[in-house]
Design an enzyme around this catalytic site. Structure first.
Site, PDB file in Angstrom:
ATOM      1  N   SER A  55       0.726  -1.344   0.349  1.00 15.32           N
ATOM      2  CA  SER A  55       0.226   0.115  -0.322  1.00 15.32           C
ATOM      3  C   SER A  55       0.990   1.107  -0.058  1.00 15.32           C
ATOM      4  CB  SER A  55      -0.762   0.082   1.095  1.00 15.32           C
ATOM      5  OG  SER A  55      -2.655  -0.912   1.205  1.00 15.32           O
ATOM      6  N   LYS A  58      -0.141   3.601  -2.537  1.00 14.44           N
ATOM      7  CA  LYS A  58      -0.870   4.439  -2.493  1.00 14.44           C
ATOM      8  C   LYS A  58      -0.510   6.348  -2.602  1.00 14.44           C
ATOM      9  CE  LYS A  58      -4.584   2.003  -0.685  1.00 14.44           C
ATOM     10  NZ  LYS A  58      -3.741   0.266  -0.173  1.00 14.44           N
ATOM     11  N   SER A 119      -5.794   2.770   4.866  1.00 12.94           N
ATOM     12  CA  SER A 119      -4.939   2.215   3.625  1.00 12.94           C
ATOM     13  C   SER A 119      -6.147   1.501   2.945  1.00 12.94           C
ATOM     14  CB  SER A 119      -4.103   1.451   4.088  1.00 12.94           C
ATOM     15  OG  SER A 119      -3.362   1.243   2.750  1.00 12.94           O
TER      16      SER A 119
END
Length: 299
Positions: A55, A58, A119
């Site tokens: 993640s 992101k 997340s």
């Protein structure tokens, strides 16, 4: 002694001798990199080979969205309608998501918060579709920005980071960290401890517990079994002869306890990054005068 980075990504510039006395407690596995504003790269450790970053992806997702749809300080941006796909994905037990519902209307800023703090993979993909029409088209934009930043070891294959085929290096992600913190809306978002969703009493908390340490102002966690624990972070240290100024320091730690559980990997990434943060906060201000006036790559 570590190496520096040129804008094209080559590890070729020697770290100034003043860095040697820092004695940074580098993680013994995976790969790591640290840099300071106005100085450049302070060190790179571990093999800089592309690995899954989970993640941490992101950060690029948010960066691309904000380049396409900038937000000024205090602006919430346009209102976006949650589609059926994002709502359906909210019920997935196999990934991190946020409890959004079809037809729900949330601002761009709120969706960035929901994506970056807890997340939420479903919100990352929603923002990608909103920005580019499809996640596939958005990924093209992600890779174009990576190329522009000289991230030569990076390939994005999705907006969330769930795919093991999204890979990068600590050195590459360090470049993105610097650029991301130049975006006011992104910088403000990653410093938040939590956010709220309309109709939900409990806050959505930031997975980056490194924010509990003095001076830490971001950035993003990422963890899967294959990727291990990953963390991109930003730290403010004392700057100036009287210590009244602040200097940004950026760090990336990848591949901690890969092959265990996402929770174990993330715990290791947070603990090991915390040791780096503590050492930098205590030791870096003392050597900054010796470093300033040298390389000025990182404004």
């Amino acid at each position: 002694m570590g190496s520096g980075l040129r804008s094209g990504g080559a590890l070729v510039l020697p770290v100034p001798e003043a860095i040697a006395g820092l004695g940074l407690p580098w993680p013994q596995e995976g790969q790591s990199a640290v840099a300071a504003a106005k100085v450049g790269v302070l060190g790179v450790r571990g093999p800089q080979q592309p690995v899954p970053i989970a993640s941490v992806t992101k950060v690029m997702t948010a960066y691309v969205v904000l380049r396409d749809h900038p937000l000024q300080d205090g602006e919430d941006g346009p209102t976006i309608t949650v589609d059926a796909q994002a709502a359906e994905e909210a019920g997935s037990a196999d990934e991190s998501t946020a409890p959004v519902t079809a037809g729900q209307r949330l601002t761009q800023r709120k969706l960035l918060e929901v994506m970056l703090l807890p997340s939420a993979n479903n919100v990352a993909r929603l923002l990608a579709r909103w920005d580019a029409g499809s996640e596939e088209a958005f990924v093209v934009r992600m890779n174009a920005q990576a190329a522009r930043l000289g991230m030569t070891g990076t390939t994005y294959t999705g907006a969330s980071g769930l795919e093991v085929t999204t890979v990068s290096t600590a050195a590459d992600q360090l470049k993105l960290a610097r650029e991301a913190m130049k975006e006011p809306a992104l910088r403000a978002t990653v410093a938040l401890r939590d956010t709220t969703l309309p109709g939900r009493a409990a806050p959505l908390r930031n997975t980056n517990r490194l924010l509990d340490l003095p001076g830490v102002v971001g950035l993003k966690t990422g963890s899967t079994t294959s990727a291990g624990g990953n963390l991109m972070w930003a730290l403010e240290v004392a700057d100036g002869k009287d210590g009244s100024g602040r200097r940004l320091v950026y760090g990336v730690v990848l591949g901690q306890r890969a092959g265990t559980t996402p929770a174990d990997g993330l715990r290791a990434a947070l603990e090991r990054s915390g040791r780096l943060v503590d050492a930098l906060r205590q030791r870096l201000p003392g050597v900054l005068p010796a470093l300033d006036g040298g390389r000025q790559e990182w404004a």
